[in-house]
Design an enzyme around this catalytic site. Structure first.
Site: not given
Length: 262
Positions: A142, A177, A203, A239
């Site tokens: 990530e 994300d 996310q 998140e």
């Protein structure tokens, strides 16, 4: 339609960690993720998952000394043995928790020789991938934005996709994300399309304050629809930092609760 996982490191923090599983299930979540499980016996967490009918979507490998500011060790040349031991620890937890995906944090390398860090990261992720493949697990990488995590080794989604090409392992995928991606890359629709089936986990959080989706500059609902269109079928981890309490902020999920997107 997106399937959402509550991130128990950020949501339901009004409660002790082990009590957050029940709160997530009561709020309608079918899956959870969190940063790290290692302060609790794996069996204790597995009991909570079973009790509340939850799936463990993802967690991270041990990050080094988190309290001291470390954010992973996979790219740190002097920590290779520690990293390799951490892979074994994470895989043992993954087996007990029935978790398919493990995030491997690169670490902060701003003050290190870039070539050495690159080589270490590549070698370590290949090692983790090969160990994970033996256990039927997936490794995710990530990219993190430089405002939240200055000096992080993997600093953009474009760099993340290039790294996937270099690592050359089928079970190493991008952890997308949307919060970090909007800050580092933008052009979210084309970014998702370029990823071309290499997205292992997603996310979501609003930019710039990392609160509930739909409260920032990015149309999160549209981005999730693009992920649907390209065939992403995994979980979307929530998140984010609730602006005013976890349960009070969950109204954004209502448009997904009836089996469709409104």
């Amino acid at each position: 339609m997106p399937r959402f996982a509550a991130n128990l490191s950020m949501l339901f923090t009004e409660l002790p960690f082990l009590d957050r599983f029940g709160a997530a299930a009561a709020a309608g979540f079918e899956a959870v993720e969190f940063l790290f499980p290692y302060e609790h016996p794996a069996e204790e967490i597995a009991d909570r998952l079973s009790e509340h009918g939850l799936t463990q979507a993802l967690f991270n490998l041990p990050p080094g000394d988190w309290a001291a500011g470390e954010r992973g060790i996979a790219a740190l040349p002097d920590r290779v043995e520690e990293f390799r031991a951490s892979v074994g620890t994470a895989l043992r937890y993954a087996e007990v928790l029935g978790c398919e995906k493990l995030h491997t944090m690169a670490g902060i390398t701003a003050d290190l020789d870039r070539a050495a860090a690159d080589a270490t990261y590549l070698s370590n992720v290949r090692y983790a991938a090969d160990r994970a493949a033996e256990a039927g697990r997936i490794i995710t990488v990530e990219p993190l934005n430089p405002y939240d995590v200055p000096g992080y080794h993997l600093g953009s989604m474009r760099a993340g996709l290039e790294f996937l090409d270099a690592v050359d392992r089928d079970n190493v995928l991008l952890q997308l994300d949307l919060y970090h991606a909007q800050i580092t890359d933008g052009d979210i629709t084309r970014l998702i399309e370029r990823a071309d089936g290499r997205i292992g986990h997603v996310q979501v959080a609003a930019v710039p304050h990392r609160h509930e989706p739909g409260t920032g500059e990015l149309d999160d609902h549209y981005a999730l629809a693009v992920l649907d269109r390209v065939g992403y079928a995994g979980y979307v981890g929530c998140e984010y930092h609730p602006a005013a309490g976890t349960v009070a902020g969950l109204a954004w999920l209502d448009r997904y609760r009836d089996g469709g997107q409104r």
